[in-house]
Design a protein around this motif. Sequence first.
Motif, PDB file in Angstrom:
ATOM      1  N   VAL A   8      31.693  28.109 -37.971  1.00 33.76           N
ATOM      2  CA  VAL A   8      32.265  26.791 -37.699  1.00 33.76           C
ATOM      3  C   VAL A   8      32.537  26.080 -39.025  1.00 33.76           C
ATOM      4  N   GLN A   9      31.594  26.155 -39.949  1.00 38.51           N
ATOM      5  CA  GLN A   9      31.774  25.524 -41.256  1.00 38.51           C
ATOM      6  C   GLN A   9      33.000  26.097 -41.967  1.00 38.51           C
ATOM      7  N   ASN A  10      33.150  27.394 -41.926  1.00 39.06           N
ATOM      8  CA  ASN A  10      34.278  28.049 -42.575  1.00 39.06           C
ATOM      9  C   ASN A  10      35.602  27.641 -41.924  1.00 39.06           C
ATOM     10  N   LEU A  11      35.596  27.509 -40.594  1.00 37.30           N
ATOM     11  CA  LEU A  11      36.819  27.126 -39.884  1.00 37.30           C
ATOM     12  C   LEU A  11      37.146  25.649 -40.099  1.00 37.30           C
ATOM     13  N   GLY A  12      36.115  24.812 -40.139  1.00 41.53           N
ATOM     14  CA  GLY A  12      36.329  23.388 -40.349  1.00 41.53           C
ATOM     15  C   GLY A  12      36.667  22.647 -39.065  1.00 41.53           C
ATOM     16  N   VAL A  13      37.220  21.458 -39.219  1.00 37.38           N
ATOM     17  CA  VAL A  13      37.592  20.613 -38.079  1.00 37.38           C
ATOM     18  C   VAL A  13      38.788  21.246 -37.365  1.00 37.38           C
ATOM     19  N   PRO A  14      38.701  21.399 -36.034  1.00 39.54           N
ATOM     20  CA  PRO A  14      39.830  22.006 -35.326  1.00 39.54           C
ATOM     21  C   PRO A  14      41.052  21.087 -35.325  1.00 39.54           C
ATOM     22  N   PRO A  15      42.248  21.667 -35.373  1.00 36.94           N
ATOM     23  CA  PRO A  15      43.457  20.848 -35.333  1.00 36.94           C
ATOM     24  C   PRO A  15      43.622  20.179 -33.975  1.00 36.94           C
ATOM     25  N   GLU A  16      44.310  19.067 -33.962  1.00 32.06           N
ATOM     26  CA  GLU A  16      44.538  18.336 -32.723  1.00 32.06           C
ATOM     27  C   GLU A  16      45.575  19.064 -31.869  1.00 32.06           C
ATOM     28  N   GLY A  17      45.631  18.691 -30.590  1.00 34.69           N
ATOM     29  CA  GLY A  17      46.630  19.257 -29.697  1.00 34.69           C
ATOM     30  C   GLY A  17      46.100  20.260 -28.702  1.00 34.69           C
ATOM     31  N   PHE A  18      44.773  20.448 -28.672  1.00 33.87           N
ATOM     32  CA  PHE A  18      44.166  21.448 -27.788  1.00 33.87           C
ATOM     33  C   PHE A  18      44.510  21.195 -26.327  1.00 33.87           C
ATOM     34  N   GLU A  19      44.507  19.940 -25.915  1.00 41.30           N
ATOM     35  CA  GLU A  19      44.780  19.602 -24.515  1.00 41.30           C
ATOM     36  C   GLU A  19      46.156  18.966 -24.348  1.00 41.30           C
ATOM     37  N   GLY A  20      47.128  19.465 -25.060  1.00 36.88           N
ATOM     38  CA  GLY A  20      48.481  18.921 -24.968  1.00 36.88           C
ATOM     39  C   GLY A  20      49.146  19.238 -23.638  1.00 36.88           C
ATOM     40  N   ASP A  21      50.277  18.597 -23.412  1.00 38.63           N
ATOM     41  CA  ASP A  21      51.030  18.789 -22.173  1.00 38.63           C
ATOM     42  C   ASP A  21      52.161  19.795 -22.330  1.00 38.63           C
ATOM     43  N   SER A  22      52.166  20.518 -23.421  1.00 42.03           N
ATOM     44  CA  SER A  22      53.242  21.475 -23.648  1.00 42.03           C
ATOM     45  C   SER A  22      52.882  22.842 -23.067  1.00 42.03           C
ATOM     46  N   PHE A  23      53.902  23.649 -22.886  1.00 45.20           N
ATOM     47  CA  PHE A  23      53.743  24.977 -22.309  1.00 45.20           C
ATOM     48  C   PHE A  23      54.378  26.006 -23.240  1.00 45.20           C
ATOM     49  N   PRO A  24      53.997  27.285 -23.087  1.00 42.67           N
ATOM     50  CA  PRO A  24      54.617  28.309 -23.937  1.00 42.67           C
ATOM     51  C   PRO A  24      56.141  28.204 -23.866  1.00 42.67           C
ATOM     52  N   GLY A  25      56.750  28.245 -25.025  1.00 41.93           N
ATOM     53  CA  GLY A  25      58.198  28.111 -25.113  1.00 41.93           C
ATOM     54  C   GLY A  25      58.639  26.710 -25.499  1.00 41.93           C
ATOM     55  N   ASP A  26      57.773  25.711 -25.268  1.00 41.48           N
ATOM     56  CA  ASP A  26      58.078  24.341 -25.684  1.00 41.48           C
ATOM     57  C   ASP A  26      57.953  24.238 -27.202  1.00 41.48           C
ATOM     58  N   GLU A  27      58.744  23.354 -27.792  1.00 42.96           N
ATOM     59  CA  GLU A  27      58.702  23.156 -29.242  1.00 42.96           C
ATOM     60  C   GLU A  27      57.331  22.673 -29.705  1.00 42.96           C
ATOM     61  N   GLU A  28      56.654  21.844 -28.870  1.00 44.82           N
ATOM     62  CA  GLU A  28      55.352  21.285 -29.242  1.00 44.82           C
ATOM     63  C   GLU A  28      54.198  22.257 -29.022  1.00 44.82           C
ATOM     64  N   PHE A  29      54.444  23.376 -28.348  1.00 43.35           N
ATOM     65  CA  PHE A  29      53.372  24.323 -28.047  1.00 43.35           C
ATOM     66  C   PHE A  29      52.840  24.919 -29.353  1.00 43.35           C
ATOM     67  N   PRO A  30      51.503  24.994 -29.479  1.00 43.95           N
ATOM     68  CA  PRO A  30      50.916  25.508 -30.729  1.00 43.95           C
ATOM     69  C   PRO A  30      51.342  26.947 -31.032  1.00 43.95           C
ATOM     70  N   ASP A  31      51.424  27.241 -32.317  1.00 41.97           N
ATOM     71  CA  ASP A  31      51.778  28.602 -32.722  1.00 41.97           C
ATOM     72  C   ASP A  31      50.585  29.539 -32.539  1.00 41.97           C
ATOM     73  N   GLU A  32      50.814  30.813 -32.709  1.00 41.48           N
ATOM     74  CA  GLU A  32      49.768  31.832 -32.497  1.00 41.48           C
ATOM     75  C   GLU A  32      48.570  31.629 -33.424  1.00 41.48           C
TER      76      GLU A  32
END
Length: 91
Positions: A8-32
């Motif tokens: 967890v220390q090595n990974l650090g603070v997780p990026p925001e957007g975990f519970e977003g309203d986007s779906f695969p294929g949407d521009e806002e959907f997180p990358d791999e």
Amino acid sequence: MQEAILKVQNLGVPPEGFEGDSFPGDEEFPDEDTLQFWDDWVEAVDSIKRPITWEEAEILITCSPTEPMAGVEWTFLHCIESVFAPQRRRL
């Protein structure tokens, strides 16, 4: 020091957007890479054994998520709270 805490220390603070309203294929959907990061972070948090030490709690506090993460933020908080477990207290 637990390996999960160090991860967890090595990974650090997780990026925001975990519970977003986007779906695969949407521009806002997180990358791999972001999706893999979240998976690694959740896996590390889920493998933390409680109670933790003060030193481990300090590390976790610096890596706290800044927004909801489908409930894993509660697991994370309970890990930090476990530093106050009755078996750790001295009377």
